[in-house]
Design an enzyme around this catalytic site. Structure first.
Site, PDB file in Angstrom:
ATOM      1  N   ASP A  30       0.661  -1.339  -0.284  1.00  0.00           N
ATOM      2  CA  ASP A  30      -0.519   0.047   0.233  1.00  0.00           C
ATOM      3  C   ASP A  30       1.065   1.139   0.155  1.00  0.00           C
ATOM      4  O   ASP A  30       1.833   1.416   0.462  1.00  0.00           O
ATOM      5  CB  ASP A  30      -0.782  -0.089   0.934  1.00  0.00           C
ATOM      6  CG  ASP A  30      -1.641   1.102   1.532  1.00  0.00           C
ATOM      7  OD1 ASP A  30      -2.158   1.583   0.916  1.00  0.00           O
ATOM      8  OD2 ASP A  30      -1.549   1.447   2.898  1.00  0.00           O
ATOM      9  N   ASP A  49      -0.312   5.386   0.967  1.00  0.00           N
ATOM     10  CA  ASP A  49      -0.654   5.937   1.925  1.00  0.00           C
ATOM     11  C   ASP A  49      -0.833   5.648   3.508  1.00  0.00           C
ATOM     12  O   ASP A  49      -1.775   4.481   3.701  1.00  0.00           O
ATOM     13  CB  ASP A  49      -2.268   6.830   1.376  1.00  0.00           C
ATOM     14  CG  ASP A  49      -1.719   7.205  -0.018  1.00  0.00           C
ATOM     15  OD1 ASP A  49      -1.334   8.108  -0.354  1.00  0.00           O
ATOM     16  OD2 ASP A  49      -3.352   7.676  -0.264  1.00  0.00           O
ATOM     17  N   ASP A  98      -2.257  -0.514   6.529  1.00  0.00           N
ATOM     18  CA  ASP A  98      -2.736   0.206   7.400  1.00  0.00           C
ATOM     19  C   ASP A  98      -4.329  -0.042   7.050  1.00  0.00           C
ATOM     20  O   ASP A  98      -4.008   0.557   8.788  1.00  0.00           O
ATOM     21  CB  ASP A  98      -1.530   0.960   7.397  1.00  0.00           C
ATOM     22  CG  ASP A  98      -1.970   2.796   6.650  1.00  0.00           C
ATOM     23  OD1 ASP A  98      -2.723   2.057   5.225  1.00  0.00           O
ATOM     24  OD2 ASP A  98      -2.901   3.610   6.888  1.00  0.00           O
TER      25      ASP A  98
END
Length: 275
Positions: A8, A10, A213
């Protein structure tokens, strides 16, 4: 090292506040020197990923808009990718629906639920809500498959999710926004597709690391051999139980680098033992 790294962006490789990857610079260099494919799995658009690839000197496959599209560069590592179709210098596998279909849903039902998304906002408004420069915000607005949106104070998310399902769509949540996406897509399906292409077209089935996240990263983390969870800036994190789970000590690019650096060391040790 025979390894794939899916990540991922961001809140993971990129810091939440300023989108910087600088704290991960040394590990990024190590990955490049080792020839390990670094595969972005992101809610960002193709154009946003292309800019980041240029910054980092990458020419690797990538997955955009929460698993909606898998993009392999043409003649990737000297091989022909036989799945998908050619477009704009890539072989593309589409797993999502068209952006026109997503926007039709937003136009018909957005006001009823008090939701607005990127397609409703100007470039300046996207910049203000994301913290991106206006140049980067313009790239974020060039969507092909999905719509990031913000619910209003009175949005009935349960009713909205039911209505989306009736239209062959679903809602997932990222670090900043909710995302309206195709019902048949997620980051996990895109990772499975990518690994299958490596196996079939590149004769390679290496173990995979996945780093994320947010809730929309859960399907990806379930499809890799070593899942890595990056904590959020407030100290909270995804709660899950998976084999070989690694939890980073810090948020953003610093935690990304420390956790992946440890994993690379472990894999290097395993390789040495098997020589």
């Amino acid at each position: 090292m025979d390894l794939l790294v899916f990540t991922d962006l961001d809140g993971s490789l990129l810091d939440h506040a300023d989108y910087s990857w600088r704290a991960a610079g040394s590990v990024l260099s190590r990955i490049a020197a080792s020839g390990i494919p670094l595969i972005f799995v992101t809610s960002k658009t193709r154009r946003e990923v292309e800019v980041l690839h240029d910054e980092l000197g990458l020419r690797e496959p990538f997955i955009v808009e929460n698993g909606a599209g898998v993009f392999f560069p043409v003649d990737y590592r000297g091989r022909t990718i036989t799945r998908g179709f050619p477009r704009a210098g890539y072989t593309v596998v589409e797993l999502g629906v068209s952006y026109d279909r997503i926007r039709a849903f937003m136009k018909h039902h957005g006001s009823r639920f008090g939701i607005t998304g990127f397609g409703d906002w100007s470039v300046a408004e996207i910049a203000a809500r994301t913290g991106l420069s206006e140049e980067r915000a313009a790239l974020a607005g060039q969507r092909e498959f999905t719509e990031p949106f913000l619910p209003g104070p009175r949005t009935d998310m349960v009713a909205l999710e039911w209505l989306a399902a009736e239209h062959g769509l679903k809602i997932t949540r990222g670090g900043r926004f909710h995302h309206l996406i195709g019902a048949g897509q997620d980051k996990g399906e895109a990772v499975r597709t990518t690994r299958d292409i490596f196996a079939r077209c590149l004769d390679s089935s290496p173990p995979a690391v996945g780093i994320g996240d947010s809730e929309n990263d859960l399907p990806m983390l379930a499809q890799v051999d070593v899942p890595v969870v990056i904590p959020r800036p407030d100290g909270s994190r995804l709660q899950l139980r998976l084999p070989r789970l690694v939890v980073a000590d810090h948020p953003g690019s610093r935690g990304w680098a420390e956790a992946l650096g440890r994993i690379l060391d472990e894999f290097a040790t395993e390789v040495d033992r098997n020589i």
